[in-house]
Design an enzyme around this catalytic site. Structure first.
Site, PDB file in Angstrom:
ATOM      1  N   CYS A  74       5.114  88.080  12.478  1.00 28.02           N
ATOM      2  CA  CYS A  74       4.364  88.710  11.383  1.00 28.02           C
ATOM      3  C   CYS A  74       5.246  89.585  10.504  1.00 28.02           C
ATOM      4  O   CYS A  74       4.877  89.891   9.366  1.00 28.02           O
ATOM      5  CB  CYS A  74       3.205  89.530  11.936  1.00 28.02           C
ATOM      6  SG  CYS A  74       2.019  88.522  12.819  1.00 28.02           S
TER       7      CYS A  74
ATOM      8  N   HIS B 187       1.153  94.365   6.069  1.00 31.57           N
ATOM      9  CA  HIS B 187       0.769  93.153   6.793  1.00 31.57           C
ATOM     10  C   HIS B 187      -0.725  93.241   7.060  1.00 31.57           C
ATOM     11  O   HIS B 187      -1.237  94.292   7.442  1.00 31.57           O
ATOM     12  CB  HIS B 187       1.553  93.064   8.103  1.00 31.57           C
ATOM     13  CG  HIS B 187       1.070  91.984   9.015  1.00 31.57           C
ATOM     14  ND1 HIS B 187       0.819  90.709   8.567  1.00 31.57           N
ATOM     15  CD2 HIS B 187       0.789  91.983  10.347  1.00 31.57           C
ATOM     16  CE1 HIS B 187       0.402  89.964   9.585  1.00 31.57           C
ATOM     17  NE2 HIS B 187       0.372  90.720  10.670  1.00 31.57           N
TER      18      HIS B 187
ATOM     19  N   ASN C 151      -5.474  87.126   9.522  1.00 30.77           N
ATOM     20  CA  ASN C 151      -4.053  87.405   9.765  1.00 30.77           C
ATOM     21  C   ASN C 151      -3.256  86.115   9.536  1.00 30.77           C
ATOM     22  O   ASN C 151      -3.364  85.185  10.328  1.00 30.77           O
ATOM     23  CB  ASN C 151      -3.885  87.918  11.198  1.00 30.77           C
ATOM     24  CG  ASN C 151      -2.444  88.298  11.518  1.00 30.77           C
ATOM     25  OD1 ASN C 151      -1.521  87.945  10.789  1.00 30.77           O
ATOM     26  ND2 ASN C 151      -2.265  89.001  12.620  1.00 30.77           N
TER      27      ASN C 151
HETATM   28  O1  UT7 Z   1      -0.181  90.339  13.403  1.00 31.02           O
HETATM   29  C1  UT7 Z   1       0.444  90.588  14.595  1.00 31.02           C
HETATM   30  C2  UT7 Z   1       0.032  91.862  15.133  1.00 31.02           C
HETATM   31  N1  UT7 Z   1      -1.294  91.770  15.688  1.00 31.02           N
HETATM   32  C3  UT7 Z   1      -2.119  92.761  15.531  1.00 31.02           C
HETATM   33  O2  UT7 Z   1      -1.786  93.703  14.846  1.00 31.02           O
HETATM   34  C4  UT7 Z   1      -3.409  92.751  16.278  1.00 31.02           C
HETATM   35  C5  UT7 Z   1      -3.599  94.088  16.926  1.00 31.02           C
HETATM   36  N2  UT7 Z   1      -4.826  94.216  17.669  1.00 31.02           N
HETATM   37  C6  UT7 Z   1      -6.047  94.203  17.090  1.00 31.02           C
HETATM   38  O3  UT7 Z   1      -6.182  93.972  15.905  1.00 31.02           O
HETATM   39  C7  UT7 Z   1      -7.247  94.544  17.950  1.00 31.02           C
HETATM   40  O4  UT7 Z   1      -6.803  95.008  19.187  1.00 31.02           O
HETATM   41  C8  UT7 Z   1      -8.225  93.349  18.152  1.00 31.02           C
HETATM   42  C9  UT7 Z   1      -8.973  93.054  16.866  1.00 31.02           C
HETATM   43  C10 UT7 Z   1      -7.450  92.138  18.603  1.00 31.02           C
HETATM   44  C11 UT7 Z   1      -9.265  93.701  19.205  1.00 31.02           C
HETATM   45  O5  UT7 Z   1      -9.932  94.908  18.864  1.00 31.02           O
HETATM   46  P1  UT7 Z   1     -10.116  96.062  19.970  1.00 31.02           P
HETATM   47  O6  UT7 Z   1     -10.905  97.123  19.353  1.00 31.02           O
HETATM   48  O7  UT7 Z   1      -8.745  96.432  20.458  1.00 31.02           O
HETATM   49  O8  UT7 Z   1     -10.982  95.336  21.061  1.00 31.02           O
HETATM   50  P2  UT7 Z   1     -10.630  95.098  22.593  1.00 31.02           P
HETATM   51  O9  UT7 Z   1      -9.554  94.080  22.738  1.00 31.02           O
HETATM   52  O10 UT7 Z   1     -10.479  96.403  23.269  1.00 31.02           O
HETATM   53  O11 UT7 Z   1     -11.973  94.448  23.068  1.00 31.02           O
HETATM   54  C12 UT7 Z   1     -13.225  95.192  23.092  1.00 31.02           C
HETATM   55  C13 UT7 Z   1     -14.275  94.320  23.698  1.00 31.02           C
HETATM   56  C14 UT7 Z   1     -13.864  93.650  24.997  1.00 31.02           C
HETATM   57  O12 UT7 Z   1     -14.972  93.613  25.847  1.00 31.02           O
HETATM   58  P3  UT7 Z   1     -15.100  94.678  27.068  1.00 31.02           P
HETATM   59  O13 UT7 Z   1     -13.877  94.463  27.903  1.00 31.02           O
HETATM   60  O14 UT7 Z   1     -15.132  96.011  26.405  1.00 31.02           O
HETATM   61  O15 UT7 Z   1     -16.383  94.267  27.717  1.00 31.02           O
HETATM   62  C15 UT7 Z   1     -13.488  92.257  24.593  1.00 31.02           C
HETATM   63  O16 UT7 Z   1     -13.655  91.319  25.624  1.00 31.02           O
HETATM   64  O17 UT7 Z   1     -14.577  93.250  22.793  1.00 31.02           O
HETATM   65  C16 UT7 Z   1     -14.488  92.008  23.493  1.00 31.02           C
HETATM   66  N3  UT7 Z   1     -14.055  90.970  22.559  1.00 31.02           N
HETATM   67  C17 UT7 Z   1     -14.912  90.320  21.757  1.00 31.02           C
HETATM   68  N4  UT7 Z   1     -16.241  90.379  21.622  1.00 31.02           N
HETATM   69  C18 UT7 Z   1     -16.818  89.586  20.691  1.00 31.02           C
HETATM   70  C19 UT7 Z   1     -12.792  90.525  22.322  1.00 31.02           C
HETATM   71  N5  UT7 Z   1     -12.820  89.587  21.367  1.00 31.02           N
HETATM   72  C20 UT7 Z   1     -14.115  89.433  21.008  1.00 31.02           C
HETATM   73  C21 UT7 Z   1     -14.769  88.618  20.061  1.00 31.02           C
HETATM   74  N6  UT7 Z   1     -16.107  88.729  19.949  1.00 31.02           N
HETATM   75  N7  UT7 Z   1     -14.108  87.749  19.268  1.00 31.02           N
END
Ligand code: UT7
Length: 323
Positions: A114, A250, A280
């Site tokens: 990225c 980004h 992204n």
């Molecule tokens: O470009 C390269 C660099 N990449 C990035 O910069 C990405 C960086 N990370 C992020 O943007 C975020 O961490 C995400 C958007 C990927 C995830 O957001 P988050 O607020 O960190 O969520 P999380 O991973 O902590 O997940 C929260 C909850 C989880 O459930 P539990 O464990 O709390 O029950 C996940 O399983 O959301 C759940 N979850 C979803 N629920 C519905 C994860 N993906 C999904 C989904 N739909 N698509």
């Protein structure tokens, strides 16, 4: 006098197929509301079957050349930032060279995931500064839809395809921060973090593989590292946040974009945001944002820009340039 690399043309290409968040609700335990609120993404474009990274890159490159009023044979080099080259080799950049009908110069890919476009701008600026090249097409093009595991809701809802390009041309500046062009660059990587964002395929496995990401972990690194690199490149350029007209970040997650702007003490009114429409697009996201920002009339000639990106590696960096 200082030899600078100035942007003389910008363009982009997005594939026709637009996929709204609601599409994923039909086969995954996810929702438009979750995707919007956690990432800021509303829709993304996906390349058509058989449409390649080099095809999209060539279209973006043609648009940038047209904007600059230049022909392919006036270009000395193509630097293509991508992690989704059509083949293991040759480079997608040489494929673009052939598609543009360029019979001279040189072309190569830059792979910093990225952060690829920021790394490519830094390399192109150095090639121009040392006299190796006078005009360079710097392109970011990606087909991340080809790397998705469609059963993994934590990744497949986040990424999209597309391409953006700028033409950089040598120009003599006074050597001050009032010059147009690339004023400073700041690059980093730390391979100890390879396991938090990677593709589990390649030459060693004989497969293309799927993208794997520990999103929370990447998020944890992102804001601090992006703000730190932005401050480092602003220091090198001799400018402060107060001088900056636009952050062109980004486009991975609106919360990362907002958090970084806050740390840079910049209001969101001064940030180019396209994540809602593109998702992204990895190395393509910054040139897409530059092109869309210019098209919207936000980015104008003479504006001071900071671009910043982080991705797999981890690799991250920033560039300060005057448009
Ligand atoms: O470009 C390269 C660099 N990449 C990035 O910069 C990405 C960086 N990370 C992020 O943007 C975020 O961490 C995400 C958007 C990927 C995830 O957001 P988050 O607020 O960190 O969520 P999380 O991973 O902590 O997940 C929260 C909850 C989880 O459930 P539990 O464990 O709390 O029950 C996940 O399983 O959301 C759940 N979850 C979803 N629920 C519905 C994860 N993906 C999904 C989904 N739909 N698509």
């Amino acid at each position: 006098m200082t030899r600078r690399a100035i942007v003389t043309g910008v363009g982009h290409y997005l594939p026709d197929k637009v996929v709204e968040n609601s599409h994923f609700e039909s086969f995954l335990d996810t929702s438009d509301e979750w995707i919007r609120s956690r990432s800021g993404i509303e829709r993304r474009h996906f390349a058509a079957e058989g449409q390649t990274t080099s095809d999209m890159a060539a279209r973006a490159a043609r648009a940038a050349l047209a904007a600059a009023g230049r022909q392919p044979d006036e270009v000395d080099a193509i630097l293509l930032a991508t992690s989704t080259a059509d083949l293991t080799f040759p480079s997608a950049a040489t494929m673009v060279q052939a598609q543009l009908g360029m019979t001279r110069g040189f072309a190569f890919d830059i792979q910093a995931v990225c952060a690829g476009f920021v790394f490519a701008l830094a390399n192109a600026s150095a090639l121009i500064a040392c006299g190796q090249a006078t005009r360079i097409l710097v392109i970011g093009s990606e087909s991340f839809s080809k790397l998705m595991d469609w059963s993994d809701r934590t990744t497949c809802v986040l990424f999209g395809d597309g391409a953006g390009a700028v033409l950089l041309e040598a120009s003599e500046g006074a050597g001050t921060s009032d010059d147009r062009g690339i004023l400073s660059t700041d690059l980093h990587s730390d391979g100890r973090h390879r396991d938090i964002l990677y593709v589990d395929g390649g030459v060693s496995t004989g497969t293309v593989g799927h993208l794997k990401m520990q999103g929370k972990e990447v998020f944890r690194h992102a804001i601090d590292k992006l703000a730190a690199t932005a401050h480092a490149s602003m220091d090198k350029a001799g400018v402060t946040s107060a001088d900056v007209d636009w952050i062109v970040p980004h486009q991975a997650n609106i919360r990362i974009i907002q958090g970084t702007a806050k740390k840079m003490q910049m209001p969101m009114d001064n940030v180019i945001v396209t994540v809602q429409d593109h998702g992204n697009t990895s190395a393509a996201s910054i040139p897409l944002a530059l092109s869309v920002g210019a098209e919207r009339g936000q980015i104008k000639r003479g504006d001071l820009l900071v671009t910043e990106a982080i991705g797999g590696g981890l690799a991250w960096g920033s560039v300060v340039l005057r448009w």
